[in-house]
Design an enzyme around this catalytic site. Sequence first.
Site, PDB file in Angstrom:
ATOM      1  N   LYS A  72     -51.722 -37.416  34.601  1.00  0.00           N
ATOM      2  CA  LYS A  72     -50.838 -36.297  34.938  1.00  0.00           C
ATOM      3  C   LYS A  72     -51.557 -35.267  35.795  1.00  0.00           C
ATOM      4  O   LYS A  72     -51.068 -34.867  36.852  1.00  0.00           O
ATOM      5  CB  LYS A  72     -50.318 -35.618  33.661  1.00  0.00           C
ATOM      6  CG  LYS A  72     -49.568 -34.322  33.924  1.00  0.00           C
ATOM      7  CD  LYS A  72     -49.150 -33.639  32.641  1.00  0.00           C
ATOM      8  CE  LYS A  72     -50.203 -32.778  31.998  1.00  0.00           C
ATOM      9  NZ  LYS A  72     -50.354 -31.415  32.559  1.00  0.00           N
ATOM     10  N   ASN A  73     -52.734 -34.824  35.342  1.00  0.00           N
ATOM     11  CA  ASN A  73     -53.408 -33.733  36.053  1.00  0.00           C
ATOM     12  C   ASN A  73     -53.889 -34.156  37.435  1.00  0.00           C
ATOM     13  O   ASN A  73     -54.044 -33.314  38.318  1.00  0.00           O
ATOM     14  CB  ASN A  73     -54.577 -33.189  35.221  1.00  0.00           C
ATOM     15  CG  ASN A  73     -54.082 -32.323  34.073  1.00  0.00           C
ATOM     16  OD1 ASN A  73     -52.881 -32.045  33.984  1.00  0.00           O
ATOM     17  ND2 ASN A  73     -54.979 -31.904  33.208  1.00  0.00           N
ATOM     18  N   CYS A  78     -48.809 -17.832  29.776  1.00  0.00           N
ATOM     19  CA  CYS A  78     -48.385 -19.141  29.292  1.00  0.00           C
ATOM     20  C   CYS A  78     -48.885 -19.294  27.875  1.00  0.00           C
ATOM     21  O   CYS A  78     -49.696 -18.499  27.394  1.00  0.00           O
ATOM     22  CB  CYS A  78     -48.882 -20.244  30.206  1.00  0.00           C
ATOM     23  SG  CYS A  78     -50.414 -20.983  29.722  1.00  0.00           S
ATOM     24  N   ARG A 103     -54.321 -17.266  31.529  1.00  0.00           N
ATOM     25  CA  ARG A 103     -54.439 -18.162  32.685  1.00  0.00           C
ATOM     26  C   ARG A 103     -54.193 -17.460  34.019  1.00  0.00           C
ATOM     27  O   ARG A 103     -53.213 -17.720  34.715  1.00  0.00           O
ATOM     28  CB  ARG A 103     -53.524 -19.373  32.518  1.00  0.00           C
ATOM     29  CG  ARG A 103     -53.880 -20.164  31.283  1.00  0.00           C
ATOM     30  CD  ARG A 103     -53.081 -21.397  31.128  1.00  0.00           C
ATOM     31  NE  ARG A 103     -53.622 -22.539  31.863  1.00  0.00           N
ATOM     32  CZ  ARG A 103     -53.147 -23.780  31.753  1.00  0.00           C
ATOM     33  NH1 ARG A 103     -52.142 -24.021  30.963  1.00  0.00           N
ATOM     34  NH2 ARG A 103     -53.687 -24.763  32.429  1.00  0.00           N
ATOM     35  N   PRO A 104     -55.099 -16.579  34.411  1.00  0.00           N
ATOM     36  CA  PRO A 104     -54.943 -15.869  35.686  1.00  0.00           C
ATOM     37  C   PRO A 104     -55.167 -16.794  36.884  1.00  0.00           C
ATOM     38  O   PRO A 104     -55.625 -17.928  36.714  1.00  0.00           O
ATOM     39  CB  PRO A 104     -56.053 -14.818  35.628  1.00  0.00           C
ATOM     40  CG  PRO A 104     -57.079 -15.373  34.699  1.00  0.00           C
ATOM     41  CD  PRO A 104     -56.336 -16.222  33.712  1.00  0.00           C
ATOM     42  N   LEU A 145     -59.175 -16.478  40.748  1.00  0.00           N
ATOM     43  CA  LEU A 145     -60.197 -17.291  41.430  1.00  0.00           C
ATOM     44  C   LEU A 145     -59.592 -18.118  42.567  1.00  0.00           C
ATOM     45  O   LEU A 145     -60.250 -18.358  43.581  1.00  0.00           O
ATOM     46  CB  LEU A 145     -60.919 -18.202  40.429  1.00  0.00           C
ATOM     47  CG  LEU A 145     -61.647 -17.465  39.305  1.00  0.00           C
ATOM     48  CD1 LEU A 145     -62.244 -18.447  38.310  1.00  0.00           C
ATOM     49  CD2 LEU A 145     -62.741 -16.551  39.881  1.00  0.00           C
ATOM     50  N   ASP A 149     -58.519 -30.200  26.723  1.00  0.00           N
ATOM     51  CA  ASP A 149     -57.258 -30.933  26.557  1.00  0.00           C
ATOM     52  C   ASP A 149     -57.323 -31.991  25.452  1.00  0.00           C
ATOM     53  O   ASP A 149     -56.310 -32.621  25.148  1.00  0.00           O
ATOM     54  CB  ASP A 149     -56.845 -31.599  27.878  1.00  0.00           C
ATOM     55  CG  ASP A 149     -56.274 -30.595  28.863  1.00  0.00           C
ATOM     56  OD1 ASP A 149     -56.067 -29.426  28.484  1.00  0.00           O
ATOM     57  OD2 ASP A 149     -56.024 -30.988  30.029  1.00  0.00           O
ATOM     58  N   ARG A 207     -43.720 -33.865  29.099  1.00  0.00           N
ATOM     59  CA  ARG A 207     -44.453 -33.367  30.265  1.00  0.00           C
ATOM     60  C   ARG A 207     -45.739 -34.162  30.485  1.00  0.00           C
ATOM     61  O   ARG A 207     -46.255 -34.188  31.589  1.00  0.00           O
ATOM     62  CB  ARG A 207     -44.820 -31.886  30.085  1.00  0.00           C
ATOM     63  CG  ARG A 207     -43.628 -30.947  30.150  1.00  0.00           C
ATOM     64  CD  ARG A 207     -44.091 -29.509  30.105  1.00  0.00           C
ATOM     65  NE  ARG A 207     -45.248 -29.357  30.969  1.00  0.00           N
ATOM     66  CZ  ARG A 207     -46.335 -28.641  30.683  1.00  0.00           C
ATOM     67  NH1 ARG A 207     -46.399 -27.977  29.559  1.00  0.00           N
ATOM     68  NH2 ARG A 207     -47.338 -28.568  31.511  1.00  0.00           N
TER      69      ARG A 207
HETATM   70  C1  UD1 Z   1     -56.456 -27.510  34.363  1.00  0.00           C
HETATM   71  C2  UD1 Z   1     -55.610 -28.563  33.705  1.00  0.00           C
HETATM   72  C3  UD1 Z   1     -55.483 -28.262  32.207  1.00  0.00           C
HETATM   73  C4  UD1 Z   1     -56.864 -28.132  31.580  1.00  0.00           C
HETATM   74  C5  UD1 Z   1     -57.717 -27.124  32.349  1.00  0.00           C
HETATM   75  C6  UD1 Z   1     -59.152 -27.059  31.862  1.00  0.00           C
HETATM   76  C7  UD1 Z   1     -54.052 -29.259  35.433  1.00  0.00           C
HETATM   77  C8  UD1 Z   1     -52.660 -29.257  35.934  1.00  0.00           C
HETATM   78  N1  UD1 Z   1     -54.284 -28.559  34.319  1.00  0.00           N
HETATM   79  O1  UD1 Z   1     -55.782 -26.267  34.211  1.00  0.00           O
HETATM   80  O2  UD1 Z   1     -54.779 -29.361  31.608  1.00  0.00           O
HETATM   81  O3  UD1 Z   1     -56.726 -27.675  30.252  1.00  0.00           O
HETATM   82  O4  UD1 Z   1     -57.749 -27.475  33.743  1.00  0.00           O
HETATM   83  O5  UD1 Z   1     -59.732 -28.308  31.920  1.00  0.00           O
HETATM   84  O6  UD1 Z   1     -54.930 -29.890  35.986  1.00  0.00           O
HETATM   85  N2  UD1 Z   1     -59.480 -18.957  35.192  1.00  0.00           N
HETATM   86  C9  UD1 Z   1     -59.631 -17.675  35.670  1.00  0.00           C
HETATM   87  N3  UD1 Z   1     -59.132 -17.390  36.908  1.00  0.00           N
HETATM   88  C10 UD1 Z   1     -58.507 -18.328  37.691  1.00  0.00           C
HETATM   89  C11 UD1 Z   1     -58.378 -19.634  37.188  1.00  0.00           C
HETATM   90  C12 UD1 Z   1     -58.880 -19.926  35.930  1.00  0.00           C
HETATM   91  O7  UD1 Z   1     -60.176 -16.814  35.005  1.00  0.00           O
HETATM   92  O8  UD1 Z   1     -58.100 -18.007  38.814  1.00  0.00           O
HETATM   93  C13 UD1 Z   1     -60.009 -19.284  33.854  1.00  0.00           C
HETATM   94  C14 UD1 Z   1     -58.900 -19.729  32.880  1.00  0.00           C
HETATM   95  O9  UD1 Z   1     -58.286 -18.627  32.273  1.00  0.00           O
HETATM   96  C15 UD1 Z   1     -59.664 -20.592  31.923  1.00  0.00           C
HETATM   97  C16 UD1 Z   1     -60.735 -21.238  32.794  1.00  0.00           C
HETATM   98  O10 UD1 Z   1     -60.827 -20.428  33.971  1.00  0.00           O
HETATM   99  O11 UD1 Z   1     -60.297 -19.783  30.952  1.00  0.00           O
HETATM  100  C17 UD1 Z   1     -60.455 -22.653  33.197  1.00  0.00           C
HETATM  101  O12 UD1 Z   1     -59.145 -22.767  33.734  1.00  0.00           O
HETATM  102  P1  UD1 Z   1     -58.789 -23.829  34.856  1.00  0.00           P
HETATM  103  O13 UD1 Z   1     -59.868 -24.861  34.926  1.00  0.00           O
HETATM  104  O14 UD1 Z   1     -58.440 -23.107  36.095  1.00  0.00           O
HETATM  105  O15 UD1 Z   1     -57.477 -24.509  34.268  1.00  0.00           O
HETATM  106  P2  UD1 Z   1     -56.220 -25.007  35.077  1.00  0.00           P
HETATM  107  O16 UD1 Z   1     -56.617 -25.488  36.430  1.00  0.00           O
HETATM  108  O17 UD1 Z   1     -55.113 -24.018  34.953  1.00  0.00           O
END
Ligand code: UD1
Length: 427
Positions: free
Chosen positions: A22-23, A123, A128-129, A132, A313, A405
């Site tokens: 999925k991811n 969410c 989940r900001p 970055l 996950d 999903r």
């Molecule tokens: C992706 C996966 C999700 C998985 C996660 C971590 C998909 C569609 N989803 O989610 O299933 O649980 O990776 O392996 O691939 N963060 C920030 N700022 C940002 C982005 C992230 O602070 O702009 C923080 C998040 O709050 C979190 C950490 O970074 O604490 C990791 O998040 P991230 O790896 O970005 O997760 P996703 O890409 O949303």
Amino acid sequence: MDSIRITGGKRLEGKIPISGAKNSALTLLPCALLTDEKLTLANLPRLADVDSFGHLLNGLGVSTSVAGVKKGEVGRKMTLQASEIASTVAPYDMVRKMRASILVLGPMLARAGESTVSLPGGCAIGDRPIDLHLKALECMGAEIEIAAGYVKATAPKGRLPGGDFSFPVVSVGATENALMAAVLTTGRTQLFNAAREPEIVDLCNLLVAMGAKIEGIGSSHLIIDGVEGLHGCEYEVMPDRIEAGSYACAAGITGGSIELVGVRPHEMLATTNALAAAGLAIEFTDGGMKVTAHQPLRPLAISTAPYPGFATDMQAQIMAMLLVAEGQSFLEETIFENRYMHVPELRRMGADIEVHGRSAIVKGGNPLTGAQVMATDLRASMSLILAGLAAEGETEVLRVYHLDRGYERLEEKLSAVGATIERVSAG
Ligand code: UD1
């Protein structure tokens, strides 16, 4: 609303075919925006999120067609073509349903010179900001504006020049967005402390197959030299390591033996190491990997971490499995706050789990009993399914749309290995 009903206590044995990830699918699909040629993705899982992503892309002007699925075929093949970008706006209605919609931001900006995406908002598993994602694009030369709940990214000269960015925290999505934007820049981009998840490697491999220049694939230092344009290609989505890990836990919790067909064991070593430490026998087979449980299981101490660490996950599913281990297990969730929402529901089934902030103590060995339960996210829902497989009596898992999903034909796959499980249609 549909629910899943399970009568627990059956030992599971047999083979489960693992679907496309999925991811991975959710980051390969937006690559269609990067070229006016056809992109064909094979082994796409049949999941609600993949359908939603297709609809989102349709709204941006991407045509999608799905090849007929042959009998016995698990995945499906979709051909996407963005001859022109009809709209550069991903609306609230789409993004609200699926956070991964943010992944159109980078490729749309690269192709069209601008991109507007609704802010995803909160969410169930934490804040989940997307800061970055935006900072990485800014370092590559994008101008970012936030107004009325939308983020608008613009390339002032039509194409981004590229630039260097060091991620202060490892982010899968932000690395993906940055990569998809970087491939069409006029210069060089270097990403430091980039995510190294196998899904990122899958994305890099697709981009290279489309003509992108990327060095350091699989490492945390990615060097991307922008090219004038990308071309279409045909590409197969990698197998889902989280789905595979979830079914491995099903073998563990039922004292069973399941061969995960099609899985790539080297992409889920943290999970297989944890399963082995809990006492499961892991055997590499021609088709994938066979996991056999000899209960009682041993307790574990696990901390989630970015790849190659133990995947967040998989946290809810391994927690469910550890409910049948002899002794106390310790779990620490380091990626997301608020990712223990399955705990109160598991407790209702007899589980003894204490949560202290980001840590959880799982006291294994309490008998589990069936109940009506529901969870607020995908992996949490799977932990309830797993507990239901081991519980005495009947468990009904509500809010099945979370499972739809991320788990393709869940009840079919589990029935085929001996589970008593059915989907109950609310009519
Ligand atoms: C992706 C996966 C999700 C998985 C996660 C971590 C998909 C569609 N989803 O989610 O299933 O649980 O990776 O392996 O691939 N963060 C920030 N700022 C940002 C982005 C992230 O602070 O702009 C923080 C998040 O709050 C979190 C950490 O970074 O604490 C990791 O998040 P991230 O790896 O970005 O997760 P996703 O890409 O949303």
